[in-house]
Design an enzyme around this catalytic site. Structure first.
Site, PDB file in Angstrom:
ATOM      1  N   ASP A   1       0.853  -1.196   0.000  1.00  0.00           N
ATOM      2  CA  ASP A   1       0.000   0.000   0.000  1.00  0.00           C
ATOM      3  C   ASP A   1       0.890   1.249   0.000  1.00  0.00           C
ATOM      4  O   ASP A   1       2.049   1.194   0.429  1.00  0.00           O
ATOM      5  CB  ASP A   1      -0.951   0.017   1.207  1.00  0.00           C
ATOM      6  CG  ASP A   1      -0.237   0.005   2.550  1.00  0.00           C
ATOM      7  OD1 ASP A   1       0.738  -0.756   2.708  1.00  0.00           O
ATOM      8  OD2 ASP A   1      -0.640   0.771   3.460  1.00  0.00           O
TER       9      ASP A   1
ATOM     10  N   GLU B   1       0.036  -1.162   5.755  1.00  0.00           N
ATOM     11  CA  GLU B   1       1.085  -0.733   6.705  1.00  0.00           C
ATOM     12  C   GLU B   1       0.920   0.726   7.048  1.00  0.00           C
ATOM     13  O   GLU B   1       1.139   1.150   8.186  1.00  0.00           O
ATOM     14  CB  GLU B   1       2.479  -0.984   6.104  1.00  0.00           C
ATOM     15  CG  GLU B   1       3.626  -0.741   7.094  1.00  0.00           C
ATOM     16  CD  GLU B   1       4.090   0.698   7.206  1.00  0.00           C
ATOM     17  OE1 GLU B   1       4.738   1.052   8.202  1.00  0.00           O
ATOM     18  OE2 GLU B   1       3.779   1.507   6.289  1.00  0.00           O
TER      19      GLU B   1
HETATM   20 ZN   LIG Z   1       6.859   1.844   4.230  1.00  0.00          ZN
END
Ligand SMILES: [Zn+2]
Length: 426
Positions: free
Chosen positions: A100, A163
């Site tokens: 992401d 994340e």
């Molecule tokens: Zn990162």
């Protein structure tokens, strides 16, 4: 049997011969706009990584974060895990990268999702943070295979989601569901962009909390008839400024956190609001409520309990001096600090690989912010975990984010040599 030197040289030459493929794969990954929030095109990106892993001899599994509220039909949270075993299952090295990216934002002179390669740089959102790292991990393992070397142990590579928003449906989910944990892997390397000659051995803790003060509404022309929640928040902020911030600045950690300012405990006030605004227009009343959100980054040596107790003390003391003050403290998020154990084989191996590839010693650093290391360590139980990857840390999340092709190739070599070394012996 060929000498170790020959094996190493063969792997390094194979990475060089694969350089254009590694760059092309990074560009392909950038062209999938995996923007988080809300979590766009995750399935497409997981498939792109999974297909490449399958081509490189991995057994591939897709793991959707079933049961998580963020896993929706519109934005499915799909992770991918590949495993390639050698002669034995263990030792096993797991390389984990989040795919992401944060939104592109303003100020770009190149297409953020074009994957342009120009003058030795790959441009795009996620170029360094951290699609180059994922490409480097895949091709590090592939270079060993192309060099005709069968590993003793196994390699695992995962691409995970979210994340940038905490990693709960990503690395944490894999760790909790047995795909990224000590049952299968001995070592973990997260190829985040921390500069190609630095090995990241952990991060500080996060205590994110909200304080609400409550007063009593009244006519703004007669403030003596009410209780102002904003004035009480002002007293808290004054004490933070006078007492807490100097105390935090006086504490330093022995963990090598960068930059230097982040060696100390810190506190940031993320936001504050109060009164009774109606459609953005403030009513002429005494403020009966005020909320502020605080971001306290604490040191390994402080620990969460002491960091929270210090805040509670500050609030109690302020309230004791101000009998009309009422307040609540609410925890929003707690992340405990992590630190790779001293003398960890994953650190010493990467140090040797950096010296071999770059001809200079590696530096150990720790991150001022948090990343997926915490999930790998605390949920997955893999203590021998570090972050090491291509790209310059300061360029992450910036407009015109880029990763140098030379960094990418060098980091791929470093990863390949450490996979070779770490899977050779228990
Ligand atoms: Zn990162």
């Amino acid at each position: 049997m060929p000498s170790v030197v020959t094996l190493v040289d063969r792997v390094l030459a194979t990475v060089d011969a694969s350089a254009s493929e590694i760059v092309d794969f990074t560009s392909e990954l950038i062209r999938v706009p995996t923007v988080n929030p809300p979590g766009e095109a995750y399935d497409d990106c997981a498939r792109l990584i999974g297909d490449r892993l399958a081509t490189c001899g991995f057994d591939v599994e897709y793991v959707a974060a079933e049961g998580m509220t963020e896993h929706t039909a519109a934005h499915p949270r799909v992770n991918v895990v590949g495993r390639r075993r050698g002669r034995a299952l263990r030792p096993a090295v797991h390389l984990n990268g989040h795919f992401d990216v944060v939104p592109a934002g303003e100020g770009w002179t190149h297409d953020p999702f074009g994957g342009l390669v120009r003058d030795g740089r790959i441009y795009g959102r996620g170029a360094c943070d951290m699609k180059a790292g994922i490409a480097g991990a895949v091709y590090a393992a592939e270079a060993i295979r192309r060099a005709g070397i069968e590993l003793h142990g196994s390699v695992e590579i995962s691409g995970t989601v979210d994340e940038e928003s905490g990693g709960f449906a990503g690395a944490a989910y894999l760790a909790r569901h047995g795909r990224l944990n000590a049952k299968h892997a001995d070592y973990c390397i997260i190829p985040e962009p921390l500069n190609v000659d630095r090995i990241c051995v952990g991060h500080r803790g996060v205590y994110w909390f909200e304080v609400t003060t409550r007063g009593r509404i009244g006519h703004g022309s007669m403030p003596f008839l009410g209780v102002s929640a904003i004035e009480h928040m002002g007293l808290i902020l004054d004490r933070v400024h006078r007492d807490l911030l100097p105390a935090l600045r006086s504490r330093a950690t022995a963990v090598p956190v960068v930059p230097d300012g982040a060696r100390h405990a810190t506190l940031n006030i993320n936001g504050i609001s109060g009164g009774q605004p109606v459609d953005g227009i403030q009513t002429p009343c005494i403020a009966d409520v005020c909320r502020a959100v605080f971001d306290r980054r604490f040191l390994l040596e402080e620990g969460f309990d002491a960091a929270k107790a210090e805040i509670q003390d500050l609030l109690n003391t302020t309230a004791t001096e101000t009998p009309t003050m009422r307040y609540d403290l609410r925890d929003l998020m707690v992340v405990h600090p992590v630190r790779t154990p001293q003398g960890s084989p994953v650190v010493s191996s990467l140090e040797r690989s950096v010296q071999k590839v770059l001809g200079r010693p590696a530096t150990q650093v720790a991150s001022p912010g948090t990343y997926d290391h915490k999930h790998v360590d605390r949920i997955g139980g893999i203590r021998d975990c570090v972050a090491y990857g291509p790209g310059i840390l300061d360029l992450a999340h910036q407009p015109d984010e880029w990763c140098g092709v030379d960094d990418l190739v060098n980091a791929t070599k470093v990863l390949a040599l450490s996979i070779l070394e770490l899977t050779a012996t228990v």
